[in-house]
Structures are given as structure tokens and as C-alpha cells.
Scaffold this motif. Structure first.
Motif, short mmCIF file in Angstrom:
data_model
loop_
_atom_site.label_atom_id
_atom_site.label_comp_id
_atom_site.label_asym_id
_atom_site.label_seq_id
_atom_site.Cartn_x
_atom_site.Cartn_y
_atom_site.Cartn_z
N ARG A 97 23.40 -1.39 -28.07
CA ARG A 97 22.52 -2.06 -29.03
C ARG A 97 21.63 -1.05 -29.76
NH1 ARG A 97 21.85 -7.33 -25.39
NH2 ARG A 97 23.46 -8.55 -26.44
N SER A 98 21.22 -0.02 -29.08
CA SER A 98 20.40 1.01 -29.71
C SER A 98 21.18 1.73 -30.81
CB SER A 98 19.92 2.01 -28.66
OG SER A 98 19.21 3.05 -29.26
N SER A 99 22.41 2.12 -30.52
CA SER A 99 23.25 2.78 -31.54
C SER A 99 23.58 1.82 -32.68
CB SER A 99 24.54 3.30 -30.91
OG SER A 99 24.27 4.39 -30.07
N TYR A 100 23.87 0.60 -32.32
CA TYR A 100 24.22 -0.41 -33.33
C TYR A 100 23.05 -0.66 -34.28
CZ TYR A 100 25.73 -4.79 -35.39
OH TYR A 100 26.08 -5.79 -36.27
N LYS A 101 21.84 -0.72 -33.73
CA LYS A 101 20.66 -0.96 -34.55
C LYS A 101 20.52 0.09 -35.66
CE LYS A 101 15.67 -1.40 -34.14
NZ LYS A 101 14.53 -1.25 -33.25
N GLU A 102 20.94 1.32 -35.35
CA GLU A 102 20.83 2.40 -36.32
C GLU A 102 21.81 2.28 -37.49
OE1 GLU A 102 18.42 4.70 -36.29
OE2 GLU A 102 17.64 3.68 -34.51
N ILE A 103 22.89 1.53 -37.31
CA ILE A 103 23.89 1.42 -38.38
C ILE A 103 24.00 0.01 -38.96
CG2 ILE A 103 25.27 3.34 -37.50
CD1 ILE A 103 27.21 1.28 -36.28
N LEU A 104 23.32 -0.96 -38.35
CA LEU A 104 23.45 -2.36 -38.74
C LEU A 104 23.12 -2.59 -40.21
CD1 LEU A 104 23.89 -5.35 -38.17
CD2 LEU A 104 21.53 -5.45 -37.35
N LYS A 105 22.04 -2.02 -40.69
CA LYS A 105 21.61 -2.27 -42.08
C LYS A 105 22.71 -1.90 -43.07
CE LYS A 105 17.35 -1.62 -42.87
NZ LYS A 105 16.03 -1.03 -43.06
N PHE A 106 23.37 -0.77 -42.83
CA PHE A 106 24.44 -0.34 -43.72
C PHE A 106 25.57 -1.37 -43.74
CE2 PHE A 106 28.60 1.59 -44.31
CZ PHE A 106 28.46 2.14 -45.58
N TYR A 107 26.00 -1.82 -42.57
CA TYR A 107 27.14 -2.74 -42.51
C TYR A 107 26.77 -4.15 -42.95
CZ TYR A 107 29.84 0.97 -40.58
OH TYR A 107 30.49 2.16 -40.44
N ASP A 108 25.56 -4.58 -42.67
CA ASP A 108 25.12 -5.89 -43.13
C ASP A 108 25.08 -5.95 -44.65
OD1 ASP A 108 24.86 -7.69 -41.11
OD2 ASP A 108 22.68 -7.53 -40.93
N SER A 109 24.61 -4.89 -45.28
CA SER A 109 24.49 -4.89 -46.74
C SER A 109 25.85 -4.80 -47.43
CB SER A 109 23.59 -3.74 -47.19
OG SER A 109 24.20 -2.49 -46.92
N ASN A 110 26.90 -4.40 -46.71
CA ASN A 110 28.23 -4.27 -47.31
C ASN A 110 29.21 -5.32 -46.80
OD1 ASN A 110 28.07 -1.81 -49.00
ND2 ASN A 110 27.38 -0.93 -47.07
N ASP A 111 28.71 -6.44 -46.29
CA ASP A 111 29.56 -7.46 -45.70
C ASP A 111 29.38 -8.78 -46.42
OD1 ASP A 111 31.03 -9.15 -44.09
OD2 ASP A 111 29.50 -9.26 -42.54
N ASP A 112 30.45 -9.26 -47.03
CA ASP A 112 30.42 -10.58 -47.67
C ASP A 112 31.64 -11.41 -47.26
OD1 ASP A 112 32.31 -9.14 -49.04
OD2 ASP A 112 31.55 -9.60 -51.03
N ASN A 113 32.22 -11.12 -46.12
CA ASN A 113 33.39 -11.83 -45.62
C ASN A 113 33.01 -12.95 -44.67
OD1 ASN A 113 35.66 -10.20 -46.70
ND2 ASN A 113 34.68 -8.58 -45.52
N ASP A 114 33.99 -13.82 -44.39
CA ASP A 114 33.83 -14.83 -43.36
C ASP A 114 33.79 -14.14 -42.00
OD1 ASP A 114 33.90 -16.90 -45.23
OD2 ASP A 114 36.08 -17.14 -45.08
#
Length: 179
Positions: A46-63
């Protein structure tokens, strides 16, 4: 799964983990040590994921890719095979693609997730009997959904790692006290 379902699941897992932390387990097997040590691995994930989440959330528009079907299968009698197949898919497909496609600062965190996934997969294989594994999970429809998303599939798969972490956590927590 809707938002309230995710929150309810998280609360249940938290209660299970708090209850489990109140009792000290004296592990005498590798599988007991794996199950009891999983919360520390999950914290690292979760710590590593938290560091990259913003990038992937902002580039995700799929189901959704990781949906209720995945959770149902993880919580079913084939849970260890589901976890094994999904970890293999992330290790073989999603994480290498994410490393190739993204900025250098995410590589360290993606590598960390990959290392923990490899260790987790290795320990799951060692403990198949402990988890009472049954018939293998069929991952084809999951992979097909990923492939239909083409280049954006990696964003969806990486953006939903938190759900995968929660499903694996629920599975491992359900095996506590079996040693």
C-alpha cells in the motif's frame, strides 16, 4: 462492488486484523508465518501503491477490471488459484508494461510491488495445502478484458491494485487460525 461495499469490506478486514492482533500466535510452520506476516507485506504494498496511485488514477477512464467476480472467486474454494493466477498476470504482463510506459520515479515503486508479488506468489505455492486449494481459477475472461482496453489496460490494472490488495488481504485473513 459499489463504494459502500468497498468500505464495508475494508471495515470487516480491519476488525478481523485488530481481533487477530490481540492474540499472539506462536507459529511453528512456514505457512503460519506467511499468514501472520502478511499485514506487514500489505503495508509495504500500500505504501508503494500510494506513491503511484495519482498517476494511474488520472490516466484511467475504463470500466472496472478487478470486479466483484474476482472478489467472489478469491473468497471461494479456488481462492489460492485465483490469487496465484492474478499475481502471475500482474508479474508477467501488467507490471512490466507499467515500467516500460511510465516515468522513472514510478519504476522503484512498481519494482517494489513486483518483488512483494513474487514473494507472495512463492509463499502461496508453498502453502497450497494450508489454503486447501481446489480446482484452478480460469483467468481468461480477466485477461480478455485487459486486452480489450489496449494501451489503457495498464492504467486500469495499476489503478485497481488497491482492490486486489484488499481481496488478497481478505483471503489471507480468512485463513488465520488454521495453523
Amino acid at each position: 462492488m459499489n463504494f459502500s461495499g468497498v468500505i464495508l469490506s475494508a471495515v470487516l478486514v480491519l476488525l478481523l486484523s485488530l481481533t487477530a492482533q490481540c492474540r499472539k500466535i506462536d507459529c511453528k510452520s512456514v505457512c503460519c508465518t506467511f499468514v501472520e506476516g502478511f499485514p506487514a507485506r500489505l503495508k509495504e504494498l500500500r505504501s508503494s501503491y500510494k506513491e503511484i496511485l495519482k498517476f494511474y488514477d488520472s490516466n484511467d477512464d475504463n470500466d472496472a477490471l478487478i470486479d466483484g467476480t474476482v472478489q467472489h472467486n478469491i473468497n471461494g474454494p479456488y481462492g489460492c488459484h485465483v490469487v496465484d493466477e492474478i499475481l502471475r498476470f500482474y508479474l508477467d504482463t501488467v507490471l512490466p508494461t507499467a515500467v516500460k510506459k511510465n516515468r522513472a520515479h514510478t519504476k522503484t515503486h512498481i519494482d517494489s510491488i513486483g518483488n512483494i508479488f513474487q514473494s507472495l506468489q512463492r509463499d502461496m505455492v508453498k502453502c497450497r495445502k494450508h489454503f486447501s486449494c481446489q480446482k484452478p481459477f480460469e483467468i481468461t475472461s480477466f485477461k480478455n478484458s485487459y486486452e480489450k482496453m489496449a494501451d489503457t489496460g495498464v492504467n486500469k490494472a495499476m489503478g485497481e491494485l488497491d482492490l486486489l490488495f484488499m481481496y488478497i488481504e481478505q483471503f489471507v485473513a480468512s485463513k488465520r487460525g488454521m495453523h
